[in-house]
Design a protein around this motif. Structure first.
Motif, PDB file in Angstrom:
ATOM      1  N   ALA A   1       0.193 -55.111  69.460  1.00 37.50           N
ATOM      2  CA  ALA A   1       0.899 -55.558  68.251  1.00 37.50           C
ATOM      3  C   ALA A   1       2.112 -56.418  68.601  1.00 37.50           C
ATOM      4  N   ASN A   2       2.699 -56.157  69.763  1.00 39.92           N
ATOM      5  CA  ASN A   2       3.932 -56.861  70.141  1.00 39.92           C
ATOM      6  C   ASN A   2       3.694 -58.009  71.109  1.00 39.92           C
ATOM      7  N   HIS A   3       2.448 -58.307  71.438  1.00 38.44           N
ATOM      8  CA  HIS A   3       2.198 -59.343  72.454  1.00 38.44           C
ATOM      9  C   HIS A   3       2.567 -60.727  71.917  1.00 38.44           C
ATOM     10  N   PRO A   4       3.359 -61.486  72.680  1.00 38.76           N
ATOM     11  CA  PRO A   4       3.824 -62.773  72.151  1.00 38.76           C
ATOM     12  C   PRO A   4       2.723 -63.805  71.901  1.00 38.76           C
ATOM     13  N   ALA A   5       1.567 -63.642  72.551  1.00 39.80           N
ATOM     14  CA  ALA A   5       0.513 -64.657  72.373  1.00 39.80           C
ATOM     15  C   ALA A   5      -0.429 -64.322  71.213  1.00 39.80           C
ATOM     16  N   ILE A   6      -0.244 -63.173  70.587  1.00 42.39           N
ATOM     17  CA  ILE A   6      -1.103 -62.823  69.435  1.00 42.39           C
ATOM     18  C   ILE A   6      -0.602 -63.602  68.214  1.00 42.39           C
ATOM     19  N   ARG A   7      -1.515 -64.292  67.547  1.00 42.47           N
ATOM     20  CA  ARG A   7      -1.134 -65.156  66.416  1.00 42.47           C
ATOM     21  C   ARG A   7      -1.444 -64.545  65.063  1.00 42.47           C
ATOM     22  N   LYS A   8      -2.100 -63.381  65.082  1.00 43.06           N
ATOM     23  CA  LYS A   8      -2.446 -62.738  63.811  1.00 43.06           C
ATOM     24  C   LYS A   8      -2.733 -61.272  64.113  1.00 43.06           C
ATOM     25  N   LEU A   9      -2.242 -60.395  63.243  1.00 46.97           N
ATOM     26  CA  LEU A   9      -2.528 -58.968  63.420  1.00 46.97           C
ATOM     27  C   LEU A   9      -3.359 -58.486  62.239  1.00 46.97           C
ATOM     28  N   SER A  10      -4.434 -57.790  62.550  1.00 50.30           N
ATOM     29  CA  SER A  10      -5.279 -57.234  61.496  1.00 50.30           C
ATOM     30  C   SER A  10      -5.425 -55.743  61.786  1.00 50.30           C
ATOM     31  N   PHE A  11      -4.951 -54.923  60.867  1.00 43.94           N
ATOM     32  CA  PHE A  11      -4.874 -53.486  61.126  1.00 43.94           C
ATOM     33  C   PHE A  11      -5.550 -52.692  60.014  1.00 43.94           C
ATOM     34  N   THR A  12      -6.318 -51.683  60.386  1.00 42.82           N
ATOM     35  CA  THR A  12      -6.813 -50.699  59.422  1.00 42.82           C
ATOM     36  C   THR A  12      -6.395 -49.329  59.932  1.00 42.82           C
ATOM     37  N   GLY A  13      -5.746 -48.552  59.083  1.00 46.02           N
ATOM     38  CA  GLY A  13      -5.305 -47.227  59.506  1.00 46.02           C
ATOM     39  C   GLY A  13      -4.340 -46.656  58.486  1.00 46.02           C
ATOM     40  N   SER A  14      -3.458 -45.788  58.952  1.00 49.56           N
ATOM     41  CA  SER A  14      -2.548 -45.098  58.038  1.00 49.56           C
ATOM     42  C   SER A  14      -1.426 -46.028  57.571  1.00 49.56           C
ATOM     43  N   THR A  15      -0.860 -45.681  56.417  1.00 52.85           N
ATOM     44  CA  THR A  15       0.258 -46.468  55.891  1.00 52.85           C
ATOM     45  C   THR A  15       1.454 -46.383  56.839  1.00 52.85           C
ATOM     46  N   GLU A  16       1.634 -45.218  57.449  1.00 49.62           N
ATOM     47  CA  GLU A  16       2.754 -45.021  58.376  1.00 49.62           C
ATOM     48  C   GLU A  16       2.681 -46.023  59.548  1.00 49.62           C
ATOM     49  N   ILE A  17       1.508 -46.128  60.182  1.00 48.69           N
ATOM     50  CA  ILE A  17       1.390 -47.048  61.324  1.00 48.69           C
ATOM     51  C   ILE A  17       1.306 -48.490  60.813  1.00 48.69           C
ATOM     52  N   GLY A  18       0.789 -48.679  59.612  1.00 45.89           N
ATOM     53  CA  GLY A  18       0.786 -50.027  59.020  1.00 45.89           C
ATOM     54  C   GLY A  18       2.195 -50.611  58.968  1.00 45.89           C
ATOM     55  N   LYS A  19       3.175 -49.756  58.667  1.00 47.22           N
ATOM     56  CA  LYS A  19       4.561 -50.227  58.622  1.00 47.22           C
ATOM     57  C   LYS A  19       5.037 -50.626  60.023  1.00 47.22           C
ATOM     58  N   VAL A  20       4.603 -49.864  61.035  1.00 40.94           N
ATOM     59  CA  VAL A  20       4.973 -50.198  62.424  1.00 40.94           C
ATOM     60  C   VAL A  20       4.394 -51.572  62.786  1.00 40.94           C
ATOM     61  N   ILE A  21       3.157 -51.796  62.385  1.00 43.23           N
ATOM     62  CA  ILE A  21       2.485 -53.071  62.709  1.00 43.23           C
ATOM     63  C   ILE A  21       3.191 -54.215  61.970  1.00 43.23           C
TER      64      ILE A  21
END
Ligand code: ADP
Length: 502
Positions: free
Chosen positions: A228-248
């Protein structure tokens, strides 16, 4: 992935033996050399181990994706689509193997759930494979002397993180649209269910250039965090809990990276008094996802029943739900399997205990799991229904992710809608009535991304699926979902009136 029957297990389940994680077209171990075990939740036995990826592995996977992406983006979209269609075909040929792998590691029953998930994932590749030609732009009418047009361009390297509840389907929903649109992907499987996702990676890799798809197995903070924190990632797509969604989302905010989130739910089912009770009962069982142990973000877990039918409806619901058979997920006779792991199982039991301890809540059916007998071998939770409480207690507000349904009485439509909307979630909703006016008034008033009227089905390819409020951002399953989530628009404006040098 080859399959073997481990000698040590008397029930001789066919357990998958993963070759490793997929990075740059190769099956590799973690840089640290560490592995972690995968449990069969129906027997509480260890069935396989997989590499335990961490930051160094994320770096390798992202580097491979960065290297592969420019050439992948240049492949004519129709050709990318053809590769996805070949994946769909190869996937279909291995649906049974996939279904058994899913049932084994997730505890989802083979007949009612895992087989449908495997077929559904193959359908997702077929659907997006056919959409490659739709990555179209527009022309903008700025006058005869101007050509202004938009292009749908890929974002680059996408980082995707998925949960365990429908691991293969949710993985396919990241892989197929991201790749169709010309991105490369680094996908992290959930630590509780990596085997089906690795098998899917194996099927995909037969057809893809190295590095276009990379699949990591690892834990949340240790592997998902660096991704999630990698500088070369240009888009994050997450499925999971609302709690971790906020972290993402916080990680995405640091670098202004677009993010799609498909998060939790506490979805209402509103039943009107005119509905045919026997028929609606079947729909409520489906909407509650009882045959998936209700481990679904779209579970209709708040049942708003009109006061006129409250008692008779619950009696019928109890009779039909009690007839569902809990048992070994791999047994064709089982309707319901197990909760995924001990942590979730304990959490579900705590909610049931709380319900049982409230003098003002009526237990309609279910309760705590048995402490002895075959069902005590695994994380089997019994379908449980509590009635007569308000919409305000914890069981009616929090996502339990287990088979615990709360039934709440209503008499006035506006009050039912108010209670249905009184939630920080807004993923799905179900309305049950033959009165078209009531049905559509309610469907329009409900704050949810998906309202079903007189049915409690799962998502279909083509339908834009996603949440309102804290249930998420962005849409999946659809052409619009692919265009919005996995492409960026570039506008090119050309002045056609430029004079030539004389
Ligand atoms: P669940 O409660 O359903 O397991 P989670 O939201 O905890 O849902 O997990 C969904 C996915 O997010 C899993 O792949 C998990 O490993 C990952 N994950 C959990 N915590 C983090 C984190 N801090 N950063 C990135 N990914 C995480």
């Amino acid at each position: 992935m080859s399959t073997i029957a481990p000698q040590s297990q008397p029930h001789a389940v066919i357990a998958p033996r993963p070759k490793g994680m997929l990075i740059d077209g190769q099956w590799v171990e973690a840089v640290s050399g560490q592995r972690f075990s995968v449990e069969n939740p129906a027997k509480r036995t260890l069935i396989a181990d997989v590499p335990r990826a961490a930051a160094a592995d994320v770096d390798r996977a992202v580097a491979a994706a960065q290297k592969a992406q420019p050439a992948w983006a240049k492949v004519v979209p129709r050709e990318r689509g053809k590769l996805l269609l070949k994946i769909a075909e190869a996937f279909e040929a291995r649906v049974e193997e996939m279904a058994r792998t899913i049932a084994l590691e997730t505890g989802n029953a083979l007949r009612t759930q895992a087989r449908g998930e495997a077929r559904g994932a193959a359908d997702i590749f077929r659907y997006f494979g056919g959409l490659a030609g739709e990555l179209k732009g527009e022309t903008i009418p700025l006058g005869e002397h101007v050509l202004s047009y938009t292009r749908r361009e890929p974002l680059g390297v996408v980082g995707a993180i998925i949960p365990w509840n429908a691991p293969v389907l949710l993985g396919a929903l990241k892989i197929a649209p991201a790749l169709c649109a010309g991105n490369a992907l680094v996908l992290k499987a959930a630590e509780d269910a990596p085997l089906g996702v690795l098998l899917m990676a194996e099927i995909c890799q037969e057809f893809l250039p190295p590095g276009v798809l990379n699949v990591l197995t690892g834990f949340g903070v240790e592997c998902g965090g660096p991704l999630a924190n990698h500088p070369a990632i240009r888009k994050l797509s997450f499925t999971g809990s609302t709690e971790i969604g906020k972290v993402i989302m916080r990680a995405a905010a640091e670098r202004i990276v677009p993010v799609s989130l498909e998060l939790g739910g506490k979805s209402p089912s509103i039943v009107y008094p005119d509905a045919d009770e026997d028929w609606v009962v079947e729909g409520i069982i489906a909407a509650m996802r009882f045959t998936r142990q209700s481990q679904s973000c779209t579970a209709g877990s708040r049942l708003f029943l009109h006061a006129d039918i409250f008692d008779s409806f619950l009696a019928k619901l109890k009779a039909k739900t009690s007839a569902l058979k809990l048992g070994d997920p791999l047994d064709e006779q089982s309707d319901i399997g197990t909760i995924i792991n001990n942590k979730q199982f304990t959490k579900v039991c705590k909610y049931v205990e709380e319900g049982l301890s409230r003098a003002d809540a009526t237990l309609v059916m279910g309760g705590l799991p048995p402490k002895s007998g075959p069902l005590s071998e695994g994380y089997f939770a019994i379908p449980t229904i509590f009635a007569d409480q308000s919409n305000d207690w914890r069981l009616a507000r929090e996502e339990i992710f287990g088979p615990v349904l709360v039934a709440i009485r209503w008499t006035d439509e506006a009050e039912a809608i108010r209670m249905a909307n009184d939630s920080h979630y807004g993923l799905a909703a179900y309305v049950w009535t033959h009165d078209i006016g009531s049905a559509l008034r309610t469907a329009h008033a409900i704050e949810s991304g998906w309202v079903q009227v007189n049915q409690g089905l799962g998502q279909s390819p083509g339908h834009s699926y996603g949440g309102y409020k804290q249930s998420g951002i962005g849409r999946e399953f659809s052409l619009e979902g692919m265009l919005d989530s996995f492409t960026q628009r570039k506008n090119v404006t050309v002045n056609l009136n430029t004079p030539r040098r004389t």
